[in-house]
Enzyme design. Structure first.
Site, PDB file in Angstrom:
ATOM      1  N   GLY A 131     -10.705   0.825   2.222  1.00  0.00           N
ATOM      2  CA  GLY A 131     -11.817   0.191   1.525  1.00  0.00           C
ATOM      3  C   GLY A 131     -11.369  -0.265   0.150  1.00  0.00           C
ATOM      4  N   GLY A 132     -10.649   0.626  -0.509  1.00  0.00           N
ATOM      5  CA  GLY A 132     -10.142   0.311  -1.835  1.00  0.00           C
ATOM      6  C   GLY A 132      -8.947   1.179  -2.145  1.00  0.00           C
ATOM      7  N   MET A 189      -9.331   0.982   8.393  1.00  0.00           N
ATOM      8  CA  MET A 189      -9.258   2.113   9.336  1.00  0.00           C
ATOM      9  C   MET A 189     -10.583   2.837   9.476  1.00  0.00           C
ATOM     10  SD  MET A 189      -5.441   3.585   8.718  1.00  0.00           S
ATOM     11  CE  MET A 189      -5.509   3.741   6.946  1.00  0.00           C
ATOM     12  N   LYS A 190     -11.361   2.868   8.398  1.00  0.00           N
ATOM     13  CA  LYS A 190     -12.671   3.514   8.451  1.00  0.00           C
ATOM     14  C   LYS A 190     -13.537   2.908   9.559  1.00  0.00           C
ATOM     15  CE  LYS A 190     -16.804   4.280   5.725  1.00  0.00           C
ATOM     16  NZ  LYS A 190     -17.580   3.922   4.529  1.00  0.00           N
ATOM     17  N   GLU A 223      -9.362  13.115  -4.850  1.00  0.00           N
ATOM     18  CA  GLU A 223     -10.500  12.505  -4.151  1.00  0.00           C
ATOM     19  C   GLU A 223     -11.811  13.253  -4.350  1.00  0.00           C
ATOM     20  OE1 GLU A 223     -10.319   9.586  -3.209  1.00  0.00           O
ATOM     21  OE2 GLU A 223      -8.176   9.239  -2.961  1.00  0.00           O
ATOM     22  N   TYR A 277     -12.291  14.599   0.315  1.00  0.00           N
ATOM     23  CA  TYR A 277     -13.305  13.823  -0.400  1.00  0.00           C
ATOM     24  C   TYR A 277     -14.603  14.601  -0.523  1.00  0.00           C
ATOM     25  CZ  TYR A 277     -10.468   9.580   0.398  1.00  0.00           C
ATOM     26  OH  TYR A 277      -9.479   8.650   0.418  1.00  0.00           O
ATOM     27  N   GLU A 300      -6.807   2.483  -5.706  1.00  0.00           N
ATOM     28  CA  GLU A 300      -6.995   2.530  -7.155  1.00  0.00           C
ATOM     29  C   GLU A 300      -5.748   2.138  -7.945  1.00  0.00           C
ATOM     30  OE1 GLU A 300      -6.907   5.020  -4.940  1.00  0.00           O
ATOM     31  OE2 GLU A 300      -6.063   6.862  -5.758  1.00  0.00           O
ATOM     32  N   HIS A 334     -15.942   4.110  -7.101  1.00  0.00           N
ATOM     33  CA  HIS A 334     -14.966   5.124  -6.687  1.00  0.00           C
ATOM     34  C   HIS A 334     -13.569   4.797  -7.235  1.00  0.00           C
ATOM     35  CE1 HIS A 334     -13.252   8.069  -3.746  1.00  0.00           C
ATOM     36  NE2 HIS A 334     -12.209   7.248  -3.823  1.00  0.00           N
ATOM     37  N   GLU A 335     -13.103   3.578  -6.982  1.00  0.00           N
ATOM     38  CA  GLU A 335     -11.748   3.220  -7.429  1.00  0.00           C
ATOM     39  C   GLU A 335     -11.663   3.230  -8.959  1.00  0.00           C
ATOM     40  OE1 GLU A 335      -9.926   3.568  -5.054  1.00  0.00           O
ATOM     41  OE2 GLU A 335     -11.328   3.118  -3.432  1.00  0.00           O
ATOM     42  N   GLN A 393       0.376   4.512  -1.348  1.00  0.00           N
ATOM     43  CA  GLN A 393      -0.131   5.853  -1.070  1.00  0.00           C
ATOM     44  C   GLN A 393      -0.190   6.028   0.461  1.00  0.00           C
ATOM     45  OE1 GLN A 393      -4.112   6.739  -2.450  1.00  0.00           O
ATOM     46  NE2 GLN A 393      -3.620   8.851  -2.903  1.00  0.00           N
ATOM     47  N   HIS A 414     -11.217   6.698 -10.246  1.00  0.00           N
ATOM     48  CA  HIS A 414      -9.827   7.157 -10.119  1.00  0.00           C
ATOM     49  C   HIS A 414      -8.998   6.845 -11.371  1.00  0.00           C
ATOM     50  CE1 HIS A 414      -9.156   8.833  -6.151  1.00  0.00           C
ATOM     51  NE2 HIS A 414      -9.591   7.768  -5.507  1.00  0.00           N
ATOM     52  N   GLN A 450       0.891  -1.168   0.000  1.00  0.00           N
ATOM     53  CA  GLN A 450       0.000   0.000   0.000  1.00  0.00           C
ATOM     54  C   GLN A 450       0.925   1.211   0.000  1.00  0.00           C
ATOM     55  OE1 GLN A 450      -3.252   0.909  -0.340  1.00  0.00           O
ATOM     56  NE2 GLN A 450      -2.424   2.953  -0.132  1.00  0.00           N
ATOM     57  N   ASP A 497      -0.350  11.018   6.243  1.00  0.00           N
ATOM     58  CA  ASP A 497      -1.300  10.074   6.835  1.00  0.00           C
ATOM     59  C   ASP A 497      -2.016  10.690   8.039  1.00  0.00           C
ATOM     60  OD1 ASP A 497      -0.985   7.905   5.069  1.00  0.00           O
ATOM     61  OD2 ASP A 497       0.865   7.301   6.077  1.00  0.00           O
TER      62      ASP A 497
END
Ligand code: BES
Ligand code: ZN
Length: 592
Positions: free
Chosen positions: A259-260, A544-545, A309, A374, A262, A286-287, A129, A290, A127, A366
């Site tokens: 969640g996702g 994390m959401k 976003e 968003y 891109e 959403h992804e 980003q 992107h 990951q 972060d």
């Protein structure tokens, strides 16, 4: 310029990487990738070259024809890591860095077999980003630089590797090892480098899309995401032809922190989307969006993250409207409003982080992450669309994509472009209030629908005794139930909780949006019948959401605080480093 991106050692007066060749060996025992990264400049280069690294062991640096060349590592910065300075001899066309990653590399999570669905083999995913590519590959780790890449990745035989690139063959590579090759011909920013290795199978969903997952979940994933081709067609109608050839997806183990993500040609997705009713596929919309807003036209640095976003959320909701109608779209905006208000509240003492255009010198991106880019961003886009009308806005979007395709831009460039193409529109919507002032402007667009009004009314009048009709409630869509739960007062009594759980069987839900919304209310009410389910979710899921609100709500009472600390101690070894940091920051805010 010395450091045009505050999150990189990149110096724009130095040579720019055009292409990257990776040769990587994945070692699950050591939790390390050992590899060679060859940076090509596309022309001859010379002089100093500053690269980003974090936790990398540099073994040697070679220039073809010139042999080993001098290099040095600068001081460690807690956010940026260490600058790797190379001295390129005259006539350098490419340079090869041999290195090893650290087992703690933030970009990489190494999962034991027990953390996967099949529990048979280990799993690795990346990951990158926002600024974690440098923990995986030494590079100019800024979206101001775009690179094409190719890679060969050697892994244990029997496992499969996927990347944010097209497959280019695979073959045995010595005893017990297998090599997978990839190529990404289009130039991408470093944060879109991605790799995953595990026991994987795929199912075709359309001629240009397939989904990858562990064999245990691949059928469920294929069913959940069967509508993806329809989404691609709708997105193409908005933005123009899909620019990346294939749109494949990978369903990760549950510790995936987002969640996702891109990653081009291979969107990474949390398995919490597999609700069994296709109700959470807005994350795929959403992804997918992107692919244009973010991957084709990219933010020049994290200070302009809203360009990625904000446009993408706007597009996601537009696709939702085209596929499921205006009521579904309004519910999407309502969920977004809820997230926005939560973020504005979280940053009430740091109002500078609630602007769209950020100043992030010395700030870890972060830590600046929230729903503001968003949702505030999407509202600015929607305001512009309302101002100029759908048709003109549609032409503007096409023009925007054509003008900036495969480039990375700043908010200033974007403003200049909007001013040229839609004169007066920025001023008319008071764009400055979104870009440079905190909070949400009072003039921001609102999104209504009759069903949404009814839900909101019912939820906000809960304390006055308003209760939904049991029959009607049973017919609510997952999105309606989510919005209803989100709009209930944050402080419920145990009797309230028992009523809700009794009528809606919330503790038994498997749709994570509904489940976590409910468990958050239950935690804040110290509702004991939900404790076991809270523990189960927090032990399994690393998104994390979900972790942030759940651990947050557990902070309200001494008994649930103790529960949270106990669960975290048991769960944190299985969390991704990013999730661990977020939860730790939530626990640190608990009263002593
Ligand atoms: N690019 C983001 C995820 C991300 C953001 C990773 C910042 C690292 C740093 C991705 O597109 C995203 O926004 N995911 C959301 C999906 C949602 C808004 C539909 C998520 O993970 O919840
Ligand atoms: Zn996104």
């Amino acid at each position: 310029m010395l450091h045009p991106d505050p999150h990189s050692y990149y110096d724009s007066s130095q040579p720019r990487t055009r292409r990257l060749r990776l040769s990587l060996g994945v070692d699950f025992e050591r939790k390390q990738i050992e590899g060679e990264a060859t940076l090509e400049f596309g022309e001859t280069a010379q002089g100093p070259l500053d690269l980003d690294t974090k936790g990398l062991d540099i073994l040697s640096v070679q220039v073809a024809g010139a042999g080993p060349i001098p290099w040095s590592l600068g001081e460690e910065d807690p956010i940026l890591g260490r600058c790797l300075r190379l001295e390129l001899p005259a006539g350098t066309r490419d340079v090869t860095v041999s290195y090893r990653t650290s087992p703690e590399a933030m970009a990489l999570q190494w999962l034991a077999p027990e953390q996967t669905e099949g529990k048979q083999a280990p799993f690795l995913f990346s990951q990158c980003q926002q600024i974690h590519a440098r923990t995986m590959v030494p590079c100019q780790d800024t979206p101001m630089v775009r690179i094409a890449y190719q890679a060969e990745v050697t892994i244990p035989a029997g496992l499969t590797a996927v990347m944010s690139a097209g497959p280019a063959g695979d073959a045995p590579a010595g005893p017990g090892r297998h090599c997978f090759r990839f190529t990404m011909p289009q130039p991408i920013p470093s944060y879109l480098l991605a790799l995953a290795v595990g026991r994987l199978e795929s199912r075709d969903l359309s001629p240009r899309s397939r989904v990858w997952a562990e064999p245990e979940t691949v059928e469920a994933a294929a069913w959940e995401f069967a509508g993806v081709e329809d989404m691609i067609l709708k997105a193409e109608a908005l933005f123009g032809a899909y620019p990346w050839d294939r749109y494949d997806m990978l369903v990760l183990p549950p510790s995936f922190p987002y969640g996702g993500m891109e990653n081009p040609r291979m969107t990474f997705l949390t398995p919490t989307l597999l609700a069994g009713d296709r109700s959470l596929v807005d994350v795929v919309a959403h992804e997918l969006a992107h692919s244009w807003t973010g991957n084709l036209v990219t933010n020049a640095s994290m200070e302009h993250f809203w360009l990625n976003e904000g446009f993408t959320v706007w597009a996601e909701r537009r696709i939702l409207r085209i596929l499921h109608g205006e009521d579904a779209e309004a519910l999407g905006w309502a969920m977004g409003q809820n997230a926005l208000e939560e973020s504005l509240d979280r940053f009430k003492d740091e109002p500078h982080l609630t602007r769209l255009r950020l100043h992030l010198q010395g700030i870890d991106p972060d830590d600046a992450f929230s729903s503001i880019p968003y949702e505030k961003g999407a509202r600015l886009v929607a305001a512009l669309e309302r101002e100029v009308g759908e048709d003109r806005f549609h032409r503007f979007l096409r023009d925007y994509m054509d003008t900036f395709r495969f480039t990375s831009i700043t908010t200033e460039q974007w403003c200049a472009f909007v001013d040229a193409k839609l004169p007066g529109a920025l001023a008319a919507v008071d764009a400055a209030a979104y870009l440079d002032r905190p909070g949400l402007p009072a003039s921001a667009p609102v999104f209504r629908s009759a069903p949404l009004e009814r839900l909101s009314e019912l939820a906000t009048r809960w304390t006055e005794g308003a209760r939904p009709e049991v029959d009607a409630m049973a017919r609510w869509s997952p999105a309606e139930l989510t919005v209803y739960l989100q709009q209930l007062p944050r402080k419920l009594t145990q009797e309230d909780c028992a009523w809700l759980d009794g009528h809606l069987e919330l503790t038994a839900r498997t749709n994570y949006e509904i489940l976590v919304e409910w468990l958050t209310l239950a935690a804040a009410a110290e509702y004991e019948p939900a404790f076991a389910r809270i523990r189960e979710v927090l032990m399994k899921v690393g998104r994390m959401k979900y972790l942030r609100p759940l651990y947050g709500a557990l902070g309200d009472h001494p008994r649930t605080r103790a529960l949270a600390r106990e669960i975290f101690a048991a769960a944190s070894p299985g969390y991704h480093g990013l999730s661990r940091r977020v939860v730790q920051s939530v626990l640190d805010k608990y009263p002593a």
